[in-house]
Design a protein around this motif. Structure first.
Motif, short mmCIF file in Angstrom:
data_model
loop_
_atom_site.label_atom_id
_atom_site.label_comp_id
_atom_site.label_asym_id
_atom_site.label_seq_id
_atom_site.Cartn_x
_atom_site.Cartn_y
_atom_site.Cartn_z
N PRO A 302 0.81 -1.23 0.00
CA PRO A 302 0.00 0.00 0.00
C PRO A 302 0.85 1.28 0.00
O PRO A 302 0.47 2.28 -0.59
CB PRO A 302 -0.81 -0.12 1.30
CG PRO A 302 -0.80 -1.58 1.62
CD PRO A 302 0.49 -2.12 1.11
N SER A 303 2.02 1.21 0.64
CA SER A 303 2.84 2.43 0.70
C SER A 303 3.53 2.72 -0.64
O SER A 303 4.13 3.78 -0.82
CB SER A 303 3.87 2.33 1.82
OG SER A 303 4.73 1.25 1.53
N LYS A 305 1.94 3.08 -3.30
CA LYS A 305 1.00 4.02 -3.93
C LYS A 305 0.73 3.74 -5.40
O LYS A 305 0.67 4.66 -6.22
CB LYS A 305 1.48 5.46 -3.74
CG LYS A 305 1.67 5.84 -2.28
CD LYS A 305 2.02 7.29 -2.12
CE LYS A 305 2.09 7.66 -0.64
NZ LYS A 305 2.45 9.02 -0.36
N LYS A 306 0.66 2.48 -5.75
CA LYS A 306 0.34 2.07 -7.13
C LYS A 306 1.32 2.66 -8.14
O LYS A 306 0.92 3.08 -9.23
CB LYS A 306 -1.08 2.47 -7.48
CG LYS A 306 -2.13 1.89 -6.55
CD LYS A 306 -3.51 2.10 -7.13
CE LYS A 306 -4.54 1.45 -6.23
NZ LYS A 306 -5.67 2.25 -5.94
N LYS A 307 2.58 2.72 -7.75
CA LYS A 307 3.55 3.34 -8.67
C LYS A 307 4.56 2.34 -9.21
O LYS A 307 5.67 2.71 -9.57
CB LYS A 307 4.27 4.48 -7.94
CG LYS A 307 3.33 5.64 -7.70
CD LYS A 307 3.98 6.83 -7.11
CE LYS A 307 2.91 7.92 -6.98
NZ LYS A 307 3.16 8.87 -5.96
N GLU A 446 0.41 14.84 -8.34
CA GLU A 446 0.07 13.46 -7.92
C GLU A 446 1.29 12.69 -7.43
O GLU A 446 1.16 11.72 -6.69
CB GLU A 446 -0.55 12.67 -9.08
CG GLU A 446 -1.90 13.17 -9.58
CD GLU A 446 -1.80 14.51 -10.30
OE1 GLU A 446 -0.80 14.74 -11.02
OE2 GLU A 446 -2.72 15.34 -10.13
N ASN A 447 2.47 13.11 -7.85
CA ASN A 447 3.67 12.33 -7.50
C ASN A 447 4.63 13.04 -6.55
O ASN A 447 5.50 12.41 -5.97
CB ASN A 447 4.48 12.01 -8.78
CG ASN A 447 3.77 11.02 -9.67
OD1 ASN A 447 3.02 10.17 -9.18
ND2 ASN A 447 3.98 11.13 -10.96
N TRP A 450 4.18 15.29 -0.68
CA TRP A 450 3.42 14.35 0.18
C TRP A 450 3.00 13.10 -0.58
O TRP A 450 2.74 12.08 0.00
CB TRP A 450 2.16 15.03 0.74
CG TRP A 450 2.47 16.04 1.77
CD1 TRP A 450 2.57 15.82 3.12
CD2 TRP A 450 2.73 17.43 1.58
NE1 TRP A 450 2.89 16.99 3.77
CE2 TRP A 450 2.99 17.99 2.85
CE3 TRP A 450 2.79 18.26 0.47
CZ2 TRP A 450 3.29 19.33 3.04
CZ3 TRP A 450 3.09 19.60 0.66
CH2 TRP A 450 3.33 20.12 1.92
N ASN A 451 2.90 13.22 -1.89
CA ASN A 451 2.42 12.08 -2.67
C ASN A 451 3.54 11.17 -3.16
O ASN A 451 3.29 10.21 -3.90
CB ASN A 451 1.58 12.58 -3.86
CG ASN A 451 0.30 13.22 -3.36
OD1 ASN A 451 -0.27 12.74 -2.38
ND2 ASN A 451 -0.11 14.30 -3.99
N VAL A 453 6.56 8.35 -2.74
CA VAL A 453 6.76 7.16 -1.89
C VAL A 453 7.91 7.46 -0.93
O VAL A 453 8.92 8.05 -1.31
CB VAL A 453 7.09 5.92 -2.76
CG1 VAL A 453 7.40 4.71 -1.89
CG2 VAL A 453 5.93 5.62 -3.70
N GLN A 454 7.73 7.06 0.34
CA GLN A 454 8.73 7.41 1.35
C GLN A 454 9.85 6.38 1.49
O GLN A 454 9.68 5.23 1.10
CB GLN A 454 8.04 7.56 2.69
CG GLN A 454 7.09 8.73 2.64
CD GLN A 454 6.62 9.09 4.03
OE1 GLN A 454 6.95 8.43 5.00
NE2 GLN A 454 5.84 10.15 4.09
N THR A 457 9.58 2.07 5.39
CA THR A 457 8.44 1.20 5.09
C THR A 457 7.84 0.78 6.43
O THR A 457 8.42 1.05 7.48
CB THR A 457 8.89 -0.07 4.36
OG1 THR A 457 9.67 -0.87 5.26
CG2 THR A 457 9.70 0.24 3.12
#
Ligand SMILES: Cc1cc2nc3c(=O)[nH]c(=O)nc-3n(C[C@H](O)[C@H](O)[C@H](O)COP(=O)(O)OP(=O)(O)OC[C@H]3O[C@@H](n4cnc5c(N)ncnc54)[C@H](O)[C@@H]3O)c2cc1C
Length: 495
Positions: A302-303, A305-307, A446-447, A450-451, A453-454, A457
């Motif tokens: 989930p983290s 973010k569908k990337k 969108e990317n 805040w959007n 990926v960090q 994990t």
């Protein structure tokens, strides 16, 4: 007991994390799948010629710059040439030199676009003000959103009264400022900023998140650099630092699985196993699923973010040339951004970035020769079949060579020693960018920020870094993510 860290991948991000942690006393093992260090900022050789595979233009080597600070903390010295002209931006038949010095840059616009010059000047002054304010934050390597006291402190340290002035820009694209300054119809200006943003932020002004865009349009004025030999030397120095401080760096060692047991167990393609307390994955998001055990992957998915789809990034087609120096005009700048036809999109055969080696840079080519790397953005969906691949390669190569002939009027076939090309499959094969996506995600709303990926994990001891991870985009973004990982693991500021 000393904690063990395995770093998977020797891109700028993994190397930065590995070198800082090894210096701090961790036991670092770096595993690189390829035959060369540095990933997209690496190199390859043919006889006496050295070709940077991708990244060529250096940033962050100025006082207080990202690479300078990391280098200083690791006692590394990089041999860099500060550029007065970052690049020549070529739009159709017009040339716009991108001067590092701000006043010279604005005078260039006064000369080139006298009617719009005042509005262009106001645009850049506003963008630079935003950029300067953000830079104060960036110097402390903030993480968004902050999740530890240390990260909160890093964010707060950058605050100044100027930070408040950033609030009206939140949630906007750079297109907002273009409209505000009524510059939509100044075509050369639009092509200029779009070209620069494509190379640094992977998108154009109308879609580029405003803060990221302002940072990109401000950064060269702090310094742009030619790294003698190539940017890969910075990568190689980081590997040396790991080794000199007692760490291990191995290549070619492709990691094939990462499993969470009581420790992390990392296996390479030769069947070797490495135990670790922390794993730092410096691989694109699209590679993660194939490496992690199923349970761990499910926990972190989930983290992501569908990337994970590589086609959400651009691909690249690169041309590598070795040419006789006599063909190169004496005053020719080292970097050129070319937009062939201003009426078409800034990608494919219409838009490319050319980097030439410095005359006398014998680490790149022997006396009398120069090497060149030319890269263009490509839409990966248009490179799926063999036929498409061949067709597109041919069109781009023709476009590049005909521009070269225009820039180097005396050049003929005898001047070319090598002409090598690389499309998405080569990027997949040589630097493991699965699917061929490179450069990081387009820094759209969108990317970005805040959007993104960090680096951390949900799984203890599993860390992500690279140009797919916050703050994203290019070698500077990737390197910053490496700093974040090293700081989070060690709990220390480090740089
Ligand atoms: C054509 C091109 C031109 C560019 N030009 C510039 C420029 O001029 N200036 C600039 O600043 N940036 C530029 N960039 C961007 C910059 O090169 C990249 O953003 C940056 O180098 C990416 O670093 P990274 O840390 O994400 O890792 P990567 O470069 O992606 O490296 C990751 C490494 O991990 C290894 N790896 C992957 N999977 C495994 C595995 N399973 N086991 C072991 N190892 C593995 C890979 O082989 C690779 O070496 C350019 C990029 C491209 C593609």
């Amino acid at each position: 007991m000393t904690e063990k860290v395995v770093v998977v991948g020797s891109g700028f991000a993994g190397l930065t994390a590995g070198a800082l942690l090894q210096k701090e006393g961790y036991e670092v093992t770096l595993l690189e799948a390829a035959a060369e260090w540095g990933g997209c900022a690496g190199k390859f050789r043919r006889k006496n010629f050295t070709f940077p595979v991708g990244a060529t233009l250096g940033m962050g080597f100025e006082e207080n710059g990202l690479h300078r600070k990391i280098n200083d903390s690791l006692s590394i010295h990089s041999d860099v040439l500060p550029l007065e002209t970052v690049m020549d931006v070529r739009i159709g038949d017009r040339v716009f030199p991108y001067f590092t010095e701000r006043s010279r840059f604005l005078s260039m616009w006064e000369k080139e676009e006298p009617v719009d010059a005042l509005r262009i000047m106001n645009f850049f002054n506003e963008v630079w003000r935003i950029g300067q304010s953000l830079r104060k934050h960036m110097l402390h390597y903030p993480v968004l959103p902050p999740k530890s006291i240390q990260e909160l402190q890093a964010l707060l340290r950058g605050f100044s009264p100027m930070s408040v002035t950033l609030i009206p820009y939140l949630g906007r694209t750079l297109g907002f400022l273009v409209k505000k300054h009524r510059l939509e119809e100044c075509h050369s200006f639009i092509h200029f900023i779009n070209g620069v943003l494509m190379d640094s932020m992977q998108t154009t002004a109308d879609k580029c998140e405003l803060m990221m865009g302002a940072t990109a349009l401000d950064i060269y004025h702090h310094g742009a650099f030619y790294v003698r030999g190539g940017l890969f030397r910075v990568a190689e120095d980081l590997v040396s630092s790991i080794k000199e401080n007692g760490g291990i760096a191995k290549k070619p060692r492709e990691v094939v699985s990462i499993q969470k047991k009581d420790h992390w167990v990392i296996s390479d393609h030769r069947g070797n196993e490495y135990k670790a307390d922390h794993v730092v994955m410096n691989v694109p998001l699209s590679n993660i699923k194939t490496l992690l055990d199923e349970k761990t992957y499910r926990e972190i998915q989930p983290s992501l973010k569908k990337k994970e789809d590589p086609t959400k990034q651009w691909g690249t087609f690169t041309t590598y040339l070795a040419i006789k120096d006599e063909a190169v005009p004496r005053e020719m700048n080292l970097f050129h951004q070319v937009m062939v036809n201003p009426k078409l999109e800034p990608s494919g055969a219409n838009h490319f970035f050319m980097s030439l080696s410095e005359k006398g840079d014998h680490l790149r080519a022997s006396a009398g020769f120069r090497t060149m790397t030319v890269s263009t953005h490509i839409n990966l969906n248009e490179w799926q079949t063999q036929e498409q691949y061949e067709q597109q390669s041919k069109v781009i190569l023709n476009s590049v060579t005909s521009k070269l002939k225009q820039l180097m009027p005396g050049i003929d076939d005898d001047h070319f020693m090598y002409e090598i090309t690389g499309g998405p499959r080569a990027w997949e094969r040589f630097v493991k960018r699965q699917g061929g996506g490179v450069g990081g995600f387009p820094q759209t709303k969108e990317n970005a920020l805040w959007n993104a990926v960090q680096h951390r994990t949900k799984v203890d001891g599993l860390w992500l870094c690279g140009d797919n991870i916050f703050p994203g985009a290019g070698s500077i973004g990737a390197t910053s993510s490496g700093v974040h990982v090293a700081r989070s693991i060690s709990g220390k500021k480090l740089v």
